[in-house]
Each structure stands twice: as structure tokens, then as C-alpha cells.
Design an enzyme around this catalytic site. Structure first.
Site, PDB file in Angstrom:
ATOM      1  N   ARG A  27       0.815  -1.217   0.000  1.00  0.00           N
ATOM      2  CA  ARG A  27       0.000   0.000   0.000  1.00  0.00           C
ATOM      3  C   ARG A  27       0.850   1.269   0.000  1.00  0.00           C
ATOM      4  NH1 ARG A  27      -5.328  -1.006   1.369  1.00  0.00           N
ATOM      5  NH2 ARG A  27      -5.590   1.158   1.955  1.00  0.00           N
ATOM      6  N   ASN A 103      -3.982   7.352   7.518  1.00  0.00           N
ATOM      7  CA  ASN A 103      -4.036   7.164   6.061  1.00  0.00           C
ATOM      8  C   ASN A 103      -5.011   8.202   5.538  1.00  0.00           C
ATOM      9  OD1 ASN A 103      -4.172   6.171   3.447  1.00  0.00           O
ATOM     10  ND2 ASN A 103      -5.589   4.512   3.963  1.00  0.00           N
ATOM     11  N   GLY A 104      -4.625   8.935   4.486  1.00  0.00           N
ATOM     12  CA  GLY A 104      -5.549   9.905   3.914  1.00  0.00           C
ATOM     13  C   GLY A 104      -4.956  11.295   3.894  1.00  0.00           C
ATOM     14  N   GLU A 484      -3.059  -1.987 -21.995  1.00  0.00           N
ATOM     15  CA  GLU A 484      -2.658  -2.683 -20.769  1.00  0.00           C
ATOM     16  C   GLU A 484      -1.190  -3.128 -20.837  1.00  0.00           C
ATOM     17  OE1 GLU A 484      -3.767  -2.903 -17.933  1.00  0.00           O
ATOM     18  OE2 GLU A 484      -2.949  -4.702 -17.008  1.00  0.00           O
ATOM     19  N   LYS A 488       1.632  -1.844 -18.159  1.00  0.00           N
ATOM     20  CA  LYS A 488       2.442  -2.765 -17.351  1.00  0.00           C
ATOM     21  C   LYS A 488       3.929  -2.436 -17.515  1.00  0.00           C
ATOM     22  CE  LYS A 488      -0.377  -5.183 -15.146  1.00  0.00           C
ATOM     23  NZ  LYS A 488      -1.134  -3.945 -15.054  1.00  0.00           N
ATOM     24  N   GLU A 491       4.834   0.949 -15.749  1.00  0.00           N
ATOM     25  CA  GLU A 491       4.862   0.976 -14.286  1.00  0.00           C
ATOM     26  C   GLU A 491       5.936   0.072 -13.703  1.00  0.00           C
ATOM     27  OE1 GLU A 491       0.851  -1.715 -13.464  1.00  0.00           O
ATOM     28  OE2 GLU A 491       1.432  -0.275 -11.960  1.00  0.00           O
ATOM     29  N   HIS A 507      -1.786   8.329 -38.607  1.00  0.00           N
ATOM     30  CA  HIS A 507      -2.210   9.721 -38.398  1.00  0.00           C
ATOM     31  C   HIS A 507      -1.239  10.461 -37.477  1.00  0.00           C
ATOM     32  CE1 HIS A 507      -5.872   8.853 -40.518  1.00  0.00           C
ATOM     33  NE2 HIS A 507      -6.063   7.793 -39.752  1.00  0.00           N
TER      34      HIS A 507
HETATM   35  O1  M6R Z   1      -8.056  -0.994  -7.212  1.00  0.00           O
HETATM   36  P1  M6R Z   1      -8.369  -0.476  -8.566  1.00  0.00           P
HETATM   37  O2  M6R Z   1      -8.713  -1.556  -9.535  1.00  0.00           O
HETATM   38  O3  M6R Z   1      -9.451   0.579  -8.540  1.00  0.00           O
HETATM   39  O4  M6R Z   1      -7.058   0.230  -9.065  1.00  0.00           O
HETATM   40  C1  M6R Z   1      -7.032   0.938 -10.259  1.00  0.00           C
HETATM   41  C2  M6R Z   1      -5.618   1.260 -10.683  1.00  0.00           C
HETATM   42  O5  M6R Z   1      -4.981   2.051  -9.732  1.00  0.00           O
HETATM   43  C3  M6R Z   1      -4.778  -0.002 -10.920  1.00  0.00           C
HETATM   44  O6  M6R Z   1      -5.380  -0.841 -11.853  1.00  0.00           O
HETATM   45  C4  M6R Z   1      -3.377   0.389 -11.422  1.00  0.00           C
HETATM   46  O7  M6R Z   1      -3.463   0.971 -12.675  1.00  0.00           O
HETATM   47  C5  M6R Z   1      -2.458  -0.833 -11.417  1.00  0.00           C
HETATM   48  N1  M6R Z   1      -1.251  -0.526 -10.716  1.00  0.00           N
HETATM   49  C6  M6R Z   1      -2.064  -1.279 -12.772  1.00  0.00           C
HETATM   50  O8  M6R Z   1      -1.244  -2.394 -12.742  1.00  0.00           O
END
Ligand code: M6R
Length: 611
Positions: A27, A103-104, A484, A488, A491, A507
């Protein structure tokens, strides 16, 4: 965004809290810290915190004798203040009696802080959190829950707070607004955490807190109140997976394990969906047939990889239900004031069920009286609780920041929802719905087959791992997977990667192609595949190094592919569930070859609970 743990019981609190933090590190991993209360000898509250990953905190704790059976802990994804030791949680008040993790984001913290400083408090960090510790100090007159309730009423923004006080050796207090906080109910011990993975080694009975609730955690039990102090009832739930699901099980990274778990995750998600009458059943949705027939428009809202699952859902729902579908990023949806009413179905897709942008989209849609369905992996999450209906994917815990099996189960879910809508609205007869379902039921075995063929993809990824730019092309149902594949790689490997519809490159984007530019083309069999073959020739003529993902036996692409990744045949609408696998494996291997940690990529956190 951050991970939070609280514990009171008979076990050494430091061990329990650290174990919870290890499970929650996905997290956020900018810093970590613990506070442990030892009631013996007058009560010592020991706070240790360190910038960087949890390993830094563990190194700082090594060899220290910190006893006590009450503790709190935090793993941080930084918002206010740089990721330094002094900004790491827990934060304490002027007296050192109160320790707090958060958290927040507290939106009115500047004003609160100014008031505190004028009243003589000395704040030592740049965080919004520390102000809360000092406010509790001001309100505390022997009743910690009352002080926390009173402070929460003054806070703007989103928060989960977990607080301990030196004078309260049997009490941890938690509070939540907009972000998740789950209680783990044990025997002579109780737990608080951002999600259940933190405590499933100890108990699988849990209760999710609701909006603006405060929980008092004691060895003997748990009491939940609203902000006025009135006790509120709530339901407990049983977590039906165990610790093994949240372990690496011999893999170097959770991501690698989660990729391998995909066949089982899909089987779980689609299992038991056909009733004795041969009809598709999604009973958990509990939408009346009348409501389903009344839908005139569908929006799918989601972020990141979940948004890509939503794009696939558009193709399925439009094809099978003849309903118009718009797919929108959660972060944009409500700001353009979309036209919504009771005849609009809004499907929110979110693995965590806590993504702030998607949650706000859900709230906006419900305010406009739209019908909201959540597709989520997380029981009791905010999005699940705030939607009219929930379809739970049954993927089990996903720990790696990069989403893999969650996306795969979301794809299963959007197909099932599409078929269900078609069945109820009568746009497909039951034989056809059953036949599509049976095609879907073959997917787990096909994913297993794809997984067994990945050696070549891994080698290719290692060979290309020095590249700084990779393009991904697809058409029709292949386009969302091109997005996607690029996400991947971005990230995980910090490489500039773009996913594009292959028909669009002429284009403008074709100018990016130079001698040797790696381009992954998703060219499995579908209606537009012959046009895609032309697109491959166009880019190859300009020097691209083509990596073509193609269906077994399709030779039309062979002359134009520098590298071929072969997949078994399936119905074209379902092909994303196979295409996804080599894209995941490619990105993971590419990043590992660059020496990167694929579970915890830089700057990221698993669930994005800030806007
Ligand atoms: O928990 P969520 O599915 O709402 O999360 C959405 C995105 O933050 C999540 O899919 C993010 O893009 C991933 N790290 C991609 O691998």
C-alpha cells in the site's frame, strides 16, 4: 494509500504489528513505523520510525527489546511532506503520551496547524497527521474515544486514524472517513488494519467500519460508535481465504505468483454461475429483471488497468446487449457532468474497491439516481458498500502493485455481466448465452496452456530490456490490451511505452518508428486482423522490430514478424484473456532484467485513495 495496523491482545505487539505491515507494504513503502505500549513499570510508549522500505525499520528495531502487547504501525505513501524519518508515522503530541497513524489527507490541516502553533504546540514534521495528534492532546480528559470523536468532527478530507495513549494500556481507537478500516475479531485479542491480509494469520472474522465511525478496540471486545458516541451495530464477515494466499509461496515476487494463479482465479470467478434450469445466474447482483430491462445506457467507470477491463466490457455489452456503452476514467467522469438517470447503469470496476476517483464517480452517479453496480475483488470495500449491487470477482488477495489476476477476473466479470444483461433483456437467446458461457469456461485451461509457453517471451523480454521505448498496437478487442501491455511496462520497467489502435498510427504516431523500434502487435484472429497485417507491414517497412502475438496456425502474419508469440485459438471476443498473459510476463521479465522490484515499483502504491 498507506497501510495501517493496530493490535491489542496477549501476544508481543511488535511481532504482530510488523507481520501486518509486511503484508500491507504494497500500500506504500516510502517509510514505516511502529508504536508499542508497555503497561508494566508505569507505561512506556516506544515509537520507532524510518524512511524507506519496511526493511529499514526492521534494521532499526533489530536487537532492541521492545515489549508490550498493544501496538500500532504504519507503512506510508507520502502525500504531505517528503518521505523522511521525521515525516514517518507514528506521530506524537507534545507530551509523547499519544501516538497516531493516519491514512488519507486532512484538507484543513494548515488552518488547524496554525491554531495549534498559536496555542503553543510545537509541531516537528511537515505532515497533516501530526496536527491530529496535538488536537487529541487538547481534547483528552481521560476519555480517548471521546477525544477522537470530537477531533474527527472537525477534520475535512479523508482519513483513517488509529490512536493509542500511554494512560490507556487496553485501548486502541480507530476512526474512518472515505478510506478503509477493518476490524479483525479474535479471542482475547483484536486487530485493526487497512485490509484483512494484515491479520488473517490470527483471525478470519472481520467487520468493516462504515463512514464516520469510531472503534474502540480492547482485549475483551470491540465497540463501534458514530461521531456522536451512539453505539452502532454492524455485520461481521468471514474471510474465506487463508494466509497461504497472501504468501509468495516460493516465487521471487508476488506478481509472478499472481500471474500463475490466473487459471484458478478465473475458475473461481465464473464457477457456479449456471443454474439447474441452464440459465446464467448472478444472484448476488439482486437487480430486478424490470430494472435490467429499463436500462437505456451504460457507463463503465474505472482507473488504470481496471479501465482497460472496462474497455473490453464495452465490446461485450454492446455486442450482446445492443446497449450503448461509454467507458470513462474515474478521475474524469463526474467533472464533465455526464447525463445520468434511473435508466442508466453505471458499472464501477475496481480491484481494491477503494480507488478514490472511482468511489467519487460512484457517489456522483448515485446522486444523479443512476443504478450503480460494482465489480470488485474486495468484500466490504467502500465501492462495494456504496453501490446498488456488487459482483465480487473471486481472485483472492492481489499483493503486487501491478494488477494481473485482478484484471483477468475483471475480464471474466464483464463478460458474465454482459451475458446476464443479454439474457434478461432477451437480446440473446438462452442457447447462445449458454454457448458463450461454455466458451468462457474453457479459458482457464487455455491460460494454463499459454503460461506453459512463456519461455520464449521471457527470453525476448530479457533481450529487449535495454530498450527505452516500446510501442503496443492492437485493433478492436485487441486495443484495450495494447493499452494494458504498455501500462504494465511503464509501471514496472520505467520505460516509455504507448498503446495505440493500429489503424491510428498513420495519423501521427508512425513518426515514432525508427530502425529497430520494438513494436508489440496484438494480432490474434478477429474481424480486423487482415487489416492489422497491413499495419504490421507499414511499420516494418519503416524499420520496426515486430513482435507479433498471433493465433496458432495463422500464417498470414509470419512473413512480417521478427518474433512470434503464439496463442491457442479462442472466440475473438474472449481473446484478451489470452493476450494478457504474454504482456504480463513480458513486462515482469523486462523489469527484472533491469534489476527492478516488480512488486513495489517506484512512486506507486496499490490502492490510490487520494484524488
Ligand atoms: O483498485 P483499482 O482496480 O481501482 O485500481 C485501479 C488502478 O490504480 C490499478 O489498476 C493500477 O493501474 C495498477 N497498478 C495497474 O497495474
Amino acid at each position: 494509500m498507506c497501510g495501517i495496523v493496530g493490535y491489542v491482545g496477549e501476544q508481543p505487539a511488535l511481532d504482530v504489528v510488523l507481520e501486518g505491515l509486511r503484508r500491507l507494504e504494497y500500500r506504500g513503502y516510502d517509510s514505516a513505523g511502529v508504536a508499542v505500549l508497555d503497561p508494566s513499570g508505569g507505561g512506556a510508549l516506544t515509537v520507532v520510525r524510518r524512511a524507506g522500505k519496511l526493511a529499514n525499520l526492521e534494521a532499526a528495531l533489530a536487537g532492541r527489546d521492545i515489549s508490550g502487547t498493544l501496538g500500532i504501525g504504519h507503512t506510508r505513501w507520502a502525500t504531505h511532506g517528503a518521505p523522511t524519518d521525521r515525516n514517518a508515522h507514528p506521530h506524537v503530541d507534545c507530551t509523547g503520551a499519544i501516538a497516531i497513524v493516519h491514512n488519507g489527507t486532512i484538507e484543513n490541516f494548515a488552518e488547524l496547524r496554525e491554531g495549534l502553533e498559536m496555542r503553543g504546540h510545537e509541531l516537528t514534521s511537515d505532515t497533516d497527521t501530526e496536527a491530529v495528534a496535538h488536537l487529541i492532546e487538547e481534547r483528552y480528559a481521560g476519555d480517548l474515544p471521546a477525544a477522537v470523536r470530537s477531533v474527527c468532527a472537525e477534520l475535512d478530507g479523508s482519513f483513517v486514524l488509529v490512536v493509542t495513549h500511554r494512560e490507556q494500556p487496553d485501548l486502541v481507537v480507530g476512526a474512518r472517513r472515505n478510506l478503509p478500516l477493518v476490524v479483525g475479531i479474535g479471542d482475547g485479542e483484536n486487530f485493526l488494519a487497512s485490509d484483512v491480509t494484515a491479520f488473517i494469520a490470527h483471525t478470519r472474522e472481520a467487520r468493516a467500519l462504515d463512514q464516520d465511525q469510531v472503534v474502540e478496540l480492547r482485549r475483551s471486545g470491540v465497540r463501534v460508535t458514530d461521531l456522536d458516541g451512539a453505539e452502532v451495530e454492524g455485520e461481521t464477515f468471514h474471510v474465506d481465504w487463508d494466509t497461504a494466499a497472501a504468501e509468495k509461496a516460493g516465487y521471487d515476487y508476488f506478481m509472478l505468483k499472481e500471474i500463475q494463479e490466473q487459471p484458478a482465479a478465473v475458475s473461481e470467478t465464473i464457477g457456479g454461475r449456471i443454474g439447474a434450469d441452464g440459465r446464467l445466474r448472478l444472484d448476488e447482483l439482486s437487480i430486478s429483471d424490470e430494472d435490467v430491462r429499463g436500462f437505456e445506457k451504460v457507463f463503465i467507470v474505472a482507473c488504470g488497468s481496471s479501465y482497460h477491463s472496462g474497455l473490453v466490457g464495452k465490446y461485450a455489452i454492446e455486442r450482446w446487449c445492443r446497449l450503448s456503452v461509454e467507458v470513462e476514467m474515474g478521475s474524469e467522469f463526474r467533472y464533465r457532468d455526464p447525463v445520468l438517470d434511473r435508466h442508466t447503469l453505471v458499472i464501477a470496476v475496481s480491484q481494491s474497491g477503494e480507488t478514490a476517483d472511482t468511489l467519487e464517480a460512484v457517489r456522483h452517479a448515485r446522486q444523479q439516481r443512476a443504478w450503480v453496480m460494482a465489480i470488485t475483488n474486495t468484500v466490504g470495500s467502500s465501492i462495494a458498500r456504496e453501490s446498488d449491487a456488487v459482483f465480487y470477482t473471486r481472485g483472492g488477495p492481489e499483493i503486487a502493485v501491478a494488477s494481473t489476476k485482478a484484471v483477468m477476473t475483471q475480464l471474466s466479470a464483464v463478460y458474465l455481466v454482459g451475458l446476464y444483461l443479454a439474457q434478461v433483456r432477451g437480446t440473446r437467446d438462452s442457447d447462445e448465452v449458454r454457448s458463450h458461457f461454455h466458451d468462457l469456461a474453457t479459458i482457464p485451461a487455455l491460460i494454463t496452456e499459454v503460461l506453459s509457453r512463456m519461455d520464449g517471451t521471457r527470453k525476448l523480454a530479457r533481450d529487449l530490456s535495454g530498450e527505452e521505448r516500446v510501442l503496443f498496437l492492437g485493433r478492436h478487442i485487441g486495443y484495450p490490451m495494447a493499452l494494458e501491455g504498455a501500462l504494465k511496462l511503464k509501471e514496472l520497467a520505467y520505460v516509455s511505452a504507448e498503446g495505440m489502435p493500429a489503424g491510428e498510427i498513420k495519423h501521427g504516431p508512425i513518426a515514432l518508428i525508427d530502425k529497430g523500434t520494438p513494436v508489440v502487435v496484438l494480432a490474434t484472429r478477429h474481424a480486423l486482423q487482415p487489416k492489422l497485417v497491413t499495419n504490421i507491414q507499414e511499420i516494418r517497412a519503416r524499420g520496426a522490430r515486430t513482435i507479433v502475438v498471433a493465433t496458432d496456425g495463422d500464417e498470414s502474419v509470419t512473413p512480417y514478424a521478427d518474433h512470434l508469440i503464439r496463442l491457442p485459438d479462442t472466440k475473438s471476443l474472449l481473446s484478451p484473456m489470452l493476450t494478457l498473459v504474454p504482456l504480463q510476463v513480458f513486462a515482469a521479465e523486462f523489469a527484472m532484467a533491469r534489476g527492478l522490484d516488480v512488486d513495489q515499483p517506484r512512486n506507486l502504491a496499490k490502492s490510490v485513495t487520494v484524488e
